[in-house]
Scaffold this active site. Structure first.
Site, PDB file in Angstrom:
ATOM      1  N   HIS A 290      18.108  16.604  -7.125  1.00 39.95           N
ATOM      2  CA  HIS A 290      18.493  17.772  -7.779  1.00 39.95           C
ATOM      3  C   HIS A 290      17.498  17.707  -9.072  1.00 39.95           C
ATOM      4  O   HIS A 290      16.874  18.735  -9.402  1.00 39.95           O
ATOM      5  CB  HIS A 290      19.894  17.882  -8.292  1.00 39.95           C
ATOM      6  CG  HIS A 290      20.931  17.936  -7.235  1.00 39.95           C
ATOM      7  ND1 HIS A 290      21.822  16.929  -7.057  1.00 39.95           N
ATOM      8  CD2 HIS A 290      21.016  18.726  -6.198  1.00 39.95           C
ATOM      9  CE1 HIS A 290      22.907  17.357  -6.159  1.00 39.95           C
ATOM     10  NE2 HIS A 290      22.376  18.386  -5.478  1.00 39.95           N
TER      11      HIS A 290
ATOM     12  N   SER B  75      23.729  14.316  -2.080  1.00 41.93           N
ATOM     13  CA  SER B  75      24.944  14.116  -2.360  1.00 41.93           C
ATOM     14  C   SER B  75      25.926  13.132  -1.534  1.00 41.93           C
ATOM     15  O   SER B  75      26.551  12.270  -1.635  1.00 41.93           O
ATOM     16  CB  SER B  75      25.938  14.930  -3.274  1.00 41.93           C
ATOM     17  OG  SER B  75      25.034  15.774  -4.233  1.00 41.93           O
TER      18      SER B  75
ATOM     19  N   LYS C 108      35.403  22.533  -0.137  1.00 44.98           N
ATOM     20  CA  LYS C 108      34.559  21.587   0.330  1.00 44.98           C
ATOM     21  C   LYS C 108      34.959  20.276  -0.291  1.00 44.98           C
ATOM     22  O   LYS C 108      34.393  19.146   0.345  1.00 44.98           O
ATOM     23  CB  LYS C 108      33.032  21.853  -0.611  1.00 44.98           C
ATOM     24  CG  LYS C 108      32.136  22.718   0.009  1.00 44.98           C
ATOM     25  CD  LYS C 108      30.830  22.446  -0.154  1.00 44.98           C
ATOM     26  CE  LYS C 108      29.837  23.516   0.481  1.00 44.98           C
ATOM     27  NZ  LYS C 108      28.484  23.610   0.106  1.00 44.98           N
TER      28      LYS C 108
ATOM     29  N   ARG D 277      15.087  20.047   2.025  1.00 49.68           N
ATOM     30  CA  ARG D 277      14.598  18.652   2.433  1.00 49.68           C
ATOM     31  C   ARG D 277      13.938  18.532   3.573  1.00 49.68           C
ATOM     32  O   ARG D 277      13.084  18.019   3.734  1.00 49.68           O
ATOM     33  CB  ARG D 277      15.933  17.924   2.167  1.00 49.68           C
ATOM     34  CG  ARG D 277      16.237  17.434   0.674  1.00 49.68           C
ATOM     35  CD  ARG D 277      17.606  16.902   0.805  1.00 49.68           C
ATOM     36  NE  ARG D 277      18.442  17.913   0.934  1.00 49.68           N
ATOM     37  CZ  ARG D 277      19.655  18.025   0.714  1.00 49.68           C
ATOM     38  NH1 ARG D 277      20.311  16.860   0.283  1.00 49.68           N
ATOM     39  NH2 ARG D 277      20.176  19.054   0.965  1.00 49.68           N
TER      40      ARG D 277
HETATM   41  P1  ADP Z   1      25.537  22.724  -1.884  1.00 42.81           P
HETATM   42  O1  ADP Z   1      26.752  22.426  -1.623  1.00 42.81           O
HETATM   43  O2  ADP Z   1      25.333  24.162  -2.375  1.00 42.81           O
HETATM   44  O3  ADP Z   1      24.623  22.587  -0.707  1.00 42.81           O
HETATM   45  P2  ADP Z   1      24.145  20.454  -3.306  1.00 42.81           P
HETATM   46  O4  ADP Z   1      24.632  20.064  -4.464  1.00 42.81           O
HETATM   47  O5  ADP Z   1      24.461  19.630  -1.998  1.00 42.81           O
HETATM   48  O6  ADP Z   1      25.067  22.105  -3.203  1.00 42.81           O
HETATM   49  O7  ADP Z   1      22.598  21.174  -3.213  1.00 42.81           O
HETATM   50  C1  ADP Z   1      22.245  22.041  -4.158  1.00 42.81           C
HETATM   51  C2  ADP Z   1      20.962  22.368  -4.009  1.00 42.81           C
HETATM   52  O8  ADP Z   1      19.950  21.350  -3.922  1.00 42.81           O
HETATM   53  C3  ADP Z   1      20.354  22.692  -2.050  1.00 42.81           C
HETATM   54  O9  ADP Z   1      19.565  23.799  -2.272  1.00 42.81           O
HETATM   55  C4  ADP Z   1      20.022  21.565  -1.850  1.00 42.81           C
HETATM   56  O10 ADP Z   1      19.118  21.723  -0.639  1.00 42.81           O
HETATM   57  C5  ADP Z   1      19.177  21.067  -2.867  1.00 42.81           C
HETATM   58  N1  ADP Z   1      18.975  19.580  -3.018  1.00 42.81           N
HETATM   59  C6  ADP Z   1      19.796  18.654  -2.587  1.00 42.81           C
HETATM   60  N2  ADP Z   1      19.433  17.252  -2.775  1.00 42.81           N
HETATM   61  C7  ADP Z   1      18.098  17.503  -2.787  1.00 42.81           C
HETATM   62  C8  ADP Z   1      16.715  16.706  -2.747  1.00 42.81           C
HETATM   63  N3  ADP Z   1      16.950  15.339  -2.478  1.00 42.81           N
HETATM   64  N4  ADP Z   1      15.286  17.364  -2.724  1.00 42.81           N
HETATM   65  C9  ADP Z   1      15.387  18.559  -2.989  1.00 42.81           C
HETATM   66  N5  ADP Z   1      16.519  19.495  -3.008  1.00 42.81           N
HETATM   67  C10 ADP Z   1      17.808  18.816  -2.847  1.00 42.81           C
END
Ligand code: ADP
Length: 183
Positions: free
Chosen positions: A29, A140, A53, A102
């Protein structure tokens, strides 16, 4: 006189909104945020309050971790929101929703969400930033799975998050023992 475009506030400049669960925030992130700051004047990290969630960390805990990491970065604002993202975005001066990609597996969900948000607000675009080679495998969810089993997630999440994960999973907050061939 030309009307100032939304998101081009004279104090804020160009603003992007980065919504997500951030349960917890990872360097994946953070990498997206840091690269977005090369394009935008401000990035609002908007933590979704979505109990469906079943997050590991409460929204307050998630806010605290993200705020602590970006405490010396005034270009990053941290907030939380409930309900529809488009309604939250309308209350800010953001011009764009920022999301990360990703793998192709992210694409379908992100494509549907971006299309739905655009149908709810035709002026709202989603900008996708490709993950970096160092973080393509970081999510995450996997961080929580590994941490729960006692695996090391140092270097993939900030140190504060490492500590909070250990507290959550009631693991000792100690230094890793080096195991050599002779052990
Ligand atoms: P959500 O539940 O809305 O998907 P996340 O916190 O899992 O929330 O992810 C938020 C955003 O960050 C999403 O667009 C996800 O694809 C992106 N994201 C998460 N991890 C990575 C990473 N390692 N590299 C690039 N983008 C990421």
């Amino acid at each position: 006189m030309a009307k100032r475009k939304k998101g081009e506030d004279k104090d804020m400049g160009k603003v992007a909104i980065y919504p997500g669960s951030f349960d917890p925030i990872t360097y994946g992130h953070i990498d997206v945020v840091e690269r977005a700051l090369e394009i935008f004047d401000k990035v609002i990290i908007a933590i979704a309050e979505n109990e469906e969630k079943r997050p590991l960390f409460s929204v307050e805990e998630r806010l605290q971790m993200v705020k602590a990491f970006f405490k010396d970065t005034p270009k990053v604002l941290v907030d939380s929101f409930k309900g529809l993202l488009v309604d939250y975005v309308a209350k800010t001066n953001a011009i764009v929703i920022l999301r990360g990609l990703r793998a192709t597996s992210d694409f379908e969900y992100e494509f549907h969400m971006a299309s739905m948000n655009r149908s709810l607000n035709t002026h709202l675009d989603t900008l996708f930033m490709m993950t970096s080679k160092d973080y393509f495998f970081v999510s995450s969810r996997t961080i929580k799975e590994v941490a729960k089993l006692g695996g090391g997630v140092e270097g993939l999440v900030p140190d504060l998050v490492v500590r909070r994960l250990k507290e959550k999973f009631k693991l000792p907050v100690t230094k890793k023992k080096q195991i050599g061939w002779d052990d």
